[in-house]
Design an enzyme around this catalytic site. Structure first.
Site, PDB file in Angstrom:
ATOM      1  N   LYS A 162      -7.793  12.310 -10.318  1.00  0.00           N
ATOM      2  CA  LYS A 162      -7.501  12.423 -10.641  1.00  0.00           C
ATOM      3  C   LYS A 162      -8.146  11.960 -12.385  1.00  0.00           C
ATOM      4  O   LYS A 162      -7.669  12.511 -13.139  1.00  0.00           O
ATOM      5  CB  LYS A 162      -6.780  10.523 -10.210  1.00  0.00           C
ATOM      6  CG  LYS A 162      -5.490  10.702  -9.848  1.00  0.00           C
ATOM      7  CD  LYS A 162      -5.140   9.556  -9.471  1.00  0.00           C
ATOM      8  CE  LYS A 162      -3.856   9.967  -7.984  1.00  0.00           C
ATOM      9  NZ  LYS A 162      -3.918   8.341  -7.468  1.00  0.00           N
ATOM     10  N   ASP A 222       0.979   3.962 -13.113  1.00  0.00           N
ATOM     11  CA  ASP A 222       1.483   4.610 -11.236  1.00  0.00           C
ATOM     12  C   ASP A 222       2.926   3.441 -11.485  1.00  0.00           C
ATOM     13  O   ASP A 222       3.738   4.425 -10.864  1.00  0.00           O
ATOM     14  CB  ASP A 222       1.014   3.355 -10.536  1.00  0.00           C
ATOM     15  CG  ASP A 222      -0.273   4.716  -9.639  1.00  0.00           C
ATOM     16  OD1 ASP A 222       0.237   5.734 -10.098  1.00  0.00           O
ATOM     17  OD2 ASP A 222      -0.385   3.890  -9.334  1.00  0.00           O
ATOM     18  N   GLN A 282      -6.200   2.663  -6.584  1.00  0.00           N
ATOM     19  CA  GLN A 282      -5.880   3.445  -5.491  1.00  0.00           C
ATOM     20  C   GLN A 282      -5.746   3.006  -4.272  1.00  0.00           C
ATOM     21  O   GLN A 282      -5.814   1.963  -4.224  1.00  0.00           O
ATOM     22  CB  GLN A 282      -6.422   4.338  -5.466  1.00  0.00           C
ATOM     23  CG  GLN A 282      -6.620   5.373  -4.741  1.00  0.00           C
ATOM     24  CD  GLN A 282      -6.085   6.020  -4.928  1.00  0.00           C
ATOM     25  OE1 GLN A 282      -5.367   7.153  -5.728  1.00  0.00           O
ATOM     26  NE2 GLN A 282      -4.958   6.942  -4.531  1.00  0.00           N
TER      27      GLN A 282
END
Ligand code: NAD
Length: 284
Positions: free
Chosen positions: A55, A122, A99
């Site tokens: 990412k 997200d 994460q």
């Protein structure tokens, strides 16, 4: 090989990333700073380390500044809370990604709920999930959004079709069902309590598999001509990456199918970058 058209997520993701790069350059020119994404990794889970690295690299390549925060397994709840709050307040940070999974002892829901919904790239905050549920999406969970974008790029019309989603997690299955409803599909969601998974898949013109079990969706269940999106990422004993769908047999029957790797995985990262740009533009 099978008759299905292979949906090339890698190629479509590259196109999405190129679009983002153009938009990021434009943003940087007009605002005097690049869009910024903070990627918070807690602990030493090896899979998370790979995802986070990918990412961050994808950000840099697209002209998005990536702010890296690597916190130890032993980090306290208070220190993580303080970190997220600091990122919420930082004007150079447009997107915040924590994460998952978090190490034992930390409550992922508590941390997700703390992220400013305007920076929730997200799309996991209940506010953003709620907006999607109410047909007014803002920041949309990257994996389901990637499935929709991929279908769109190949001209697969979802409206009016019968869709079956296998898996009902908060990060994939549930928002996938909401996305498919938004696109006008008639949606069935399967989970561990589903009585006859085969029958639910057999009826479907669109199948999305997001379980985390190799070969869970059998090729012979696929309705001829169906579009099959395999979200699963599983590593075999031999170290190979495979999805949740029995690929070769499914590709004999399906009209379209995503490979693993090279299908939904790259789309997920591309949509994260796209969300970051959207968040940056909406905030400034
Ligand atoms: P999860 O474990 O949180 O959820 C799995 C879901 O599958 C649950 O809702 C469960 O009820 C359902 N399930 C389990 N066994 C079942 C069965 N026998 N029949 C029907 N349903 C069953 O997993 P997740 O986080 O949603 O991830 C699913 C898979 O997708 C994993 O392989 C994960 O690695 C992968 N994934 C891929 C991407 C990507 O970018 N491609 C992103 C996220 C997750």
């Amino acid at each position: 090989m099978g008759k299905a058209i292979v949906l090339d997520g890698k190629a479509v993701a590259a196109r999405v990333r190129a679009e983002v790069k153009t938009r990021a350059a434009e943003f940087a020119r007009s605002r005097g700073r690049p869009p910024g994404l903070a990627v918070v990794k807690v602990g030493s889970d090896p899979a998370s380390a790979v995802y986070v690295r990918n990412k961050r690299l994808a950000c840099e390549e697209a002209g998005i500044k990536s702010f890296a925060f690597d916190l130890p397994d032993s980090v306290s709840r208070e220190a993580l809370v303080a970190q997220v709050k600091a990122l919420n307040a930082d004007p150079l940070v447009d997107g915040i990604l924590v994460q998952l999974p978090l190490p034992k002892g930390l409550d992922a829901n508590e941390i997700m709920d703390l992220v400013d919904p305007a920076k929730d790239v997200d799309g996991f905050h209940p506010y953003n999930t709620g907006l999607l549920a109410q047909k007014r999406p803002r920041l949309r969970p990257c994996t389901p959004f990637g499935v929709i974008r991929l279908a769109h790029e190949y001209g697969i019309t979802l409206q009016g079709l019968r869709a079956t989603v296998v898996g009902a997690s908060n990060i994939v299955g549930r928002p996938m069902a909401l996305e498919l409803m938004l696109a006008g599909a008639t949606v069935t969601v399967c989970h561990t309590r589903t009585r006859d998974l085969q029958a639910e898949v057999e009826r479907a013109e669109i199948v999305v598999a997001a379980v985390g079990k190799p070969g869970m969706v059998r090729g012979e269940w696929i309705r001829p001509g169906a579009a099959v999106f395999d979200v699963g990422i599983n590593r075999t004993a031999a170290g190979r990456l495979v999805g949740d769908v029995e690929y070769d047999a499914a590709a004999e029957r399906a009209g379209w199918i995503t490979p693993v790797p090279g299908g939904i995985g790259p789309m997920t990262i591309a949509m994260l970058l796209s969300n970051t740009l959207d968040a940056a533009v909406a905030r400034s």
